[in-house]
Write a protein that holds these residues in place. Sequence first.
Motif, PDB file in Angstrom:
ATOM      1  N   GLU A   7      -8.527  16.569  -2.376  1.00 22.02           N
ATOM      2  CA  GLU A   7      -7.507  15.812  -3.092  1.00 22.02           C
ATOM      3  C   GLU A   7      -7.040  14.603  -2.273  1.00 22.02           C
ATOM      4  OE1 GLU A   7      -5.733  16.431  -6.372  1.00 22.02           O
ATOM      5  OE2 GLU A   7      -7.851  16.991  -6.428  1.00 22.02           O
ATOM      6  N   LEU A   8      -6.919  14.764  -0.972  1.00 19.85           N
ATOM      7  CA  LEU A   8      -6.503  13.638  -0.132  1.00 19.85           C
ATOM      8  C   LEU A   8      -7.578  12.558  -0.099  1.00 19.85           C
ATOM      9  CD1 LEU A   8      -4.753  15.514   2.807  1.00 19.85           C
ATOM     10  CD2 LEU A   8      -3.695  14.354   0.842  1.00 19.85           C
ATOM     11  N   ARG A   9      -8.844  12.964  -0.159  1.00 19.51           N
ATOM     12  CA  ARG A   9      -9.921  11.972  -0.261  1.00 19.51           C
ATOM     13  C   ARG A   9      -9.842  11.256  -1.604  1.00 19.51           C
ATOM     14  NH1 ARG A   9     -12.280   7.740   1.041  1.00 19.51           N
ATOM     15  NH2 ARG A   9     -14.424   7.479   0.303  1.00 19.51           N
ATOM     16  N   MET A  10      -9.482  11.986  -2.658  1.00 19.18           N
ATOM     17  CA  MET A  10      -9.292  11.370  -3.972  1.00 19.18           C
ATOM     18  C   MET A  10      -8.229  10.277  -3.889  1.00 19.18           C
ATOM     19  SD  MET A  10     -10.187  11.742  -7.317  1.00 19.18           S
ATOM     20  CE  MET A  10     -10.553  13.477  -7.600  1.00 19.18           C
ATOM     21  N   LEU A  11      -7.126  10.586  -3.205  1.00 21.41           N
ATOM     22  CA  LEU A  11      -6.061   9.595  -3.055  1.00 21.41           C
ATOM     23  C   LEU A  11      -6.559   8.350  -2.337  1.00 21.41           C
ATOM     24  CD1 LEU A  11      -3.121   8.694  -3.270  1.00 21.41           C
ATOM     25  CD2 LEU A  11      -2.628  10.028  -1.210  1.00 21.41           C
ATOM     26  N   GLU A  12      -7.376   8.536  -1.303  1.00 19.52           N
ATOM     27  CA  GLU A  12      -7.896   7.376  -0.580  1.00 19.52           C
ATOM     28  C   GLU A  12      -8.794   6.516  -1.472  1.00 19.52           C
ATOM     29  OE1 GLU A  12      -6.791   6.400   2.371  1.00 19.52           O
ATOM     30  OE2 GLU A  12      -5.438   8.121   2.114  1.00 19.52           O
ATOM     31  N   ILE A  13      -9.559   7.159  -2.345  1.00 16.97           N
ATOM     32  CA  ILE A  13     -10.404   6.404  -3.286  1.00 16.97           C
ATOM     33  C   ILE A  13      -9.524   5.628  -4.258  1.00 16.97           C
ATOM     34  CG2 ILE A  13     -12.067   6.631  -5.173  1.00 16.97           C
ATOM     35  CD1 ILE A  13     -13.221   9.055  -3.630  1.00 16.97           C
ATOM     36  N   TRP A  14      -8.472   6.280  -4.756  1.00 13.66           N
ATOM     37  CA  TRP A  14      -7.537   5.570  -5.628  1.00 13.66           C
ATOM     38  C   TRP A  14      -6.937   4.368  -4.910  1.00 13.66           C
ATOM     39  CZ3 TRP A  14      -4.479  10.547  -7.322  1.00 13.66           C
ATOM     40  CH2 TRP A  14      -5.253  11.273  -8.246  1.00 13.66           C
ATOM     41  N   LEU A  15      -6.562   4.552  -3.654  1.00 10.62           N
ATOM     42  CA  LEU A  15      -5.945   3.457  -2.898  1.00 10.62           C
ATOM     43  C   LEU A  15      -6.930   2.323  -2.649  1.00 10.62           C
ATOM     44  CD1 LEU A  15      -3.710   5.434  -0.404  1.00 10.62           C
ATOM     45  CD2 LEU A  15      -2.930   3.823  -2.157  1.00 10.62           C
TER      46      LEU A  15
ATOM     47  N   THR B  87       0.825  -1.210   0.000  1.00 10.24           N
ATOM     48  CA  THR B  87       0.000   0.000   0.000  1.00 10.24           C
ATOM     49  C   THR B  87       0.856   1.255   0.000  1.00 10.24           C
ATOM     50  OG1 THR B  87      -1.800  -1.153   1.121  1.00 10.24           O
ATOM     51  CG2 THR B  87      -1.808   1.249   1.220  1.00 10.24           C
ATOM     52  N   VAL B  88       1.945   1.247   0.757  1.00 12.77           N
ATOM     53  CA  VAL B  88       2.856   2.392   0.759  1.00 12.77           C
ATOM     54  C   VAL B  88       3.431   2.611  -0.629  1.00 12.77           C
ATOM     55  CG1 VAL B  88       5.113   3.180   1.584  1.00 12.77           C
ATOM     56  CG2 VAL B  88       3.436   2.307   3.202  1.00 12.77           C
ATOM     57  N   SER B  89       3.773   1.519  -1.322  1.00 11.01           N
ATOM     58  CA  SER B  89       4.313   1.629  -2.681  1.00 11.01           C
ATOM     59  C   SER B  89       3.268   2.184  -3.638  1.00 11.01           C
ATOM     60  CB  SER B  89       4.797   0.259  -3.156  1.00 11.01           C
ATOM     61  OG  SER B  89       5.867  -0.214  -2.360  1.00 11.01           O
ATOM     62  N   GLY B  90       2.028   1.687  -3.506  1.00  9.16           N
ATOM     63  CA  GLY B  90       0.952   2.222  -4.338  1.00  9.16           C
ATOM     64  C   GLY B  90       0.676   3.683  -4.059  1.00  9.16           C
ATOM     65  N   ARG B  91       0.693   4.048  -2.791  1.00  8.45           N
ATOM     66  CA  ARG B  91       0.468   5.446  -2.409  1.00  8.45           C
ATOM     67  C   ARG B  91       1.563   6.342  -2.984  1.00  8.45           C
ATOM     68  NH1 ARG B  91      -2.209   8.142   1.778  1.00  8.45           N
ATOM     69  NH2 ARG B  91      -2.873   6.149   2.685  1.00  8.45           N
ATOM     70  N   ARG B  92       2.803   5.869  -2.954  1.00  3.84           N
ATOM     71  CA  ARG B  92       3.922   6.664  -3.457  1.00  3.84           C
ATOM     72  C   ARG B  92       3.693   7.056  -4.909  1.00  3.84           C
ATOM     73  NH1 ARG B  92      10.001   4.398  -4.675  1.00  3.84           N
ATOM     74  NH2 ARG B  92      10.786   6.306  -5.643  1.00  3.84           N
ATOM     75  N   PHE B  93       3.239   6.102  -5.716  1.00  2.00           N
ATOM     76  CA  PHE B  93       3.016   6.420  -7.121  1.00  2.00           C
ATOM     77  C   PHE B  93       1.757   7.248  -7.318  1.00  2.00           C
ATOM     78  CE2 PHE B  93       1.053   5.267 -11.244  1.00  2.00           C
ATOM     79  CZ  PHE B  93       1.974   5.896 -12.067  1.00  2.00           C
TER      80      PHE B  93
ATOM     81  N   PHE C 196      -0.186  12.206  -8.634  1.00  2.00           N
ATOM     82  CA  PHE C 196      -1.231  12.782  -9.473  1.00  2.00           C
ATOM     83  C   PHE C 196      -2.112  13.787  -8.723  1.00  2.00           C
ATOM     84  CE2 PHE C 196       0.072   8.815 -11.336  1.00  2.00           C
ATOM     85  CZ  PHE C 196       0.162   9.106 -12.691  1.00  2.00           C
ATOM     86  N   LEU C 197      -1.796  14.039  -7.468  1.00  2.00           N
ATOM     87  CA  LEU C 197      -2.578  15.013  -6.703  1.00  2.00           C
ATOM     88  C   LEU C 197      -2.233  16.437  -7.134  1.00  2.00           C
ATOM     89  CD1 LEU C 197      -2.327  13.523  -3.101  1.00  2.00           C
ATOM     90  CD2 LEU C 197      -4.252  13.355  -4.697  1.00  2.00           C
ATOM     91  N   VAL C 198      -3.227  17.287  -7.180  1.00  2.00           N
ATOM     92  CA  VAL C 198      -3.025  18.693  -7.509  1.00  2.00           C
ATOM     93  C   VAL C 198      -2.415  19.431  -6.324  1.00  2.00           C
ATOM     94  CG1 VAL C 198      -4.203  20.837  -8.130  1.00  2.00           C
ATOM     95  CG2 VAL C 198      -4.903  18.664  -9.179  1.00  2.00           C
ATOM     96  N   ASP C 199      -2.891  19.108  -5.106  1.00  2.56           N
ATOM     97  CA  ASP C 199      -2.377  19.722  -3.887  1.00  2.56           C
ATOM     98  C   ASP C 199      -2.739  18.796  -2.730  1.00  2.56           C
ATOM     99  OD1 ASP C 199      -5.103  20.198  -3.270  1.00  2.56           O
ATOM    100  OD2 ASP C 199      -5.034  22.174  -4.204  1.00  2.56           O
ATOM    101  N   ASP C 200      -2.580  19.276  -1.501  1.00  5.08           N
ATOM    102  CA  ASP C 200      -2.880  18.449  -0.329  1.00  5.08           C
ATOM    103  C   ASP C 200      -4.159  18.895   0.367  1.00  5.08           C
ATOM    104  OD1 ASP C 200      -1.984  20.818   0.709  1.00  5.08           O
ATOM    105  OD2 ASP C 200      -0.472  19.931   2.036  1.00  5.08           O
ATOM    106  N   SER C 201      -5.089  19.445  -0.393  1.00  3.79           N
ATOM    107  CA  SER C 201      -6.376  19.857   0.165  1.00  3.79           C
ATOM    108  C   SER C 201      -7.189  18.620   0.554  1.00  3.79           C
ATOM    109  CB  SER C 201      -7.149  20.690  -0.856  1.00  3.79           C
ATOM    110  OG  SER C 201      -7.451  19.901  -1.999  1.00  3.79           O
TER     111      SER C 201
END
Length: 216
Positions: free
Chosen positions: A194-202, A176-182, A186-191
């Motif tokens: 955007e962080l919720r977007m990352l969690e959906i991707w994960l 999961t850490v490796s997947g998160r790293r990649f 693609f995040l625009v910022d750390d709002s």
Amino acid sequence: MKLHLGCGQNYLDGYVNIDFPPSEHTVQEKSIADRLEDITALRFPAGTIEEVRLHHVFEHFRRPQVTGMLACWNSWLTLGGTVHIEVPDLGRMARVFANPFASLASRAVAERHLFGSHEAGWAAHYEGYDESLLRHMFDALGFEVAEVKRQHWRGTDNIHVIGKKVRALVAGDDATVSGRRFLSSFLVDDSPGELRMLEIWLEGFQRQVAAGWATD
């Protein structure tokens, strides 16, 4: 064992050639696959695969899922095993499309090559790749780029990247850490959005890992 995933009508000797059943194809004239399966649902014992090869298949999957697929292939491959990914060259084809002096036919072919042929439900491209993006992806998921090849064919430009497994991913947090790293690239910022977007991707990444991680 060597795997040729999404083989279409290109049979490779010495490989297990795997593809969708004929009912999923609209223009393919015959099926030459050794096995008819959904490649996202494949599982193999850990460390038993020597090579995974895909030619113009990788781009047909959503970013979270294909990142999970690459993690799964890492779990199948022997240390030093290789993955071959050939895809449209995003940078070169984008330059053709953006060239105001290119013919309409050239620009139309470039657009098709980047976005897919659309004659079947699977025949759309979800992602575009160039050498730098593939290098970053391979590095995040435990691979070292061993070779990069380029090919020009009938007005299309393609890139073929060969990665060697240099680090074994461990199921769970390490993967999961490796997947998160990649994916975080693609995040625009750390709002918060955007962080919720990352969690959906994960979540998509983890679903694929759960479906295809190596068996013991």
